[in-house]
Design an enzyme around this catalytic site. Structure first.
Site, PDB file in Angstrom:
ATOM      1  CG  LEU A 165      -1.999  -1.036   1.344  1.00  0.00           C
ATOM      2  CD1 LEU A 165      -2.773  -0.859   2.649  1.00  0.00           C
ATOM      3  CD2 LEU A 165      -2.948  -0.968   0.153  1.00  0.00           C
ATOM      4  CG  ASP A 166       0.252   4.223  -2.883  1.00  0.00           C
ATOM      5  OD1 ASP A 166       1.076   3.399  -3.327  1.00  0.00           O
ATOM      6  OD2 ASP A 166      -0.670   4.697  -3.562  1.00  0.00           O
ATOM      7  CB  ILE A 167       3.516   6.591   2.403  1.00  0.00           C
ATOM      8  CG1 ILE A 167       3.907   6.985   3.831  1.00  0.00           C
ATOM      9  CG2 ILE A 167       3.192   7.818   1.539  1.00  0.00           C
ATOM     10  CD1 ILE A 167       5.190   7.793   3.899  1.00  0.00           C
TER      11      ILE A 167
END
Length: 236
Positions: A107-109
């Site tokens: 997942l993205d930050i």
């Protein structure tokens, strides 16, 4: 030259396969209670290779098996083993040898929600391989009202910027003017954000709720995790 067999420190091995802490494991080793391949060693750093028999007071210990966890990822963490600028999801774990784990689908930050962590490469490959087309469900908050044609466009597949092929058919369930559930079968770079960008909209919040049949546990607070059940593991 042939590759050497993977090894683990003896004190870490004991902490992994027993209920002893690392400090307790070291005391047992120094007391001469541990044997590796039928040879007593008092060195906590002694390297245990894959396949080595380790015994405690004459009783054979089982080798460490694969581990499987679900984590409710908070924002601000990256799905990587190490990062110079940010905390990683592994920093949230209170486990021995966390560096051996990896995220099965990143997942993205700034994206929150379900992350699956394991040291079983074949299991994670079944989730991330494009050929398996494992469904992932996201709850999406948007900057603008959802276009009436977006459901149809996503079901058909859309062209993302710089990609030559349409996305695979996706399922969009509109919950409100600017909120929806999106289920996708693939995991292209920033795919959800790019799909809505292709529709002239922007993702404001993004939360993953499910991977395949594995649903994020409602009882897990942000940053908390738990082992997967056998049913969850076998569902992949």
């Amino acid at each position: 030259m042939p590759k050497s067999a993977p090894t683990m420190r003896l004190d870490r091995y004991l902490a992994t396969v027993t209920d002893y802490s690392r400090s307790e494991a070291k005391r047992l080793i120094k007391a001469g209670e541990i044997a590796v391949a039928d040879r007593v060693t008092t060195d906590p750093g002694y390297p245990v290779a894959d396949g080595d028999d380790v015994s405690l007071q004459g009783h054979l210990l089982r080798p460490p098996g694969p581990r499987y966890f679900m984590l409710n990822k908070p924002p601000g963490y990256v799905c990587a083993a190490k990062d110079r600028r940010h905390l990683t999801v592994l920093d949230l774990l209170d486990e021995d040898n966390p560096e051996r784990l990896h995220a099965a689908g990143r997942l993205d930050i700034d994206t929150t929600g379900l992350v699956l962590l394991t040291d079983d490469g074949q299991w994670s490959h079944a989730i991330t391989s494009p050929q398996r087309q494992c469904w992932k469900r996201y709850r999406v908050g948007l900057a603008e009202d959802i276009n009436d044609k977006t459901v149809e466009h996503f079901a058909r597949g859309v062209f993302l910027k710089d990609d030559k092929a349409r996305t695979l058919p996706a399922e969009l369930e509109v919950l409100g003017p600017r909120e929806a559930l999106l289920s996708i079968q693939e995991g292209r770079y920033h795919q959800v954000k790019r799909m809505f960008a292709a529709e002239g909209n922007a993702v404001v919040t993004l939360h993953r709720e499910a991977i395949g049949a594995i649903e994020l546990d409602d009882d897990l607070d942000e940053g908390a995790y738990r082992p997967l059940t056998k049913e969850e593991i076998d569902s992949v």
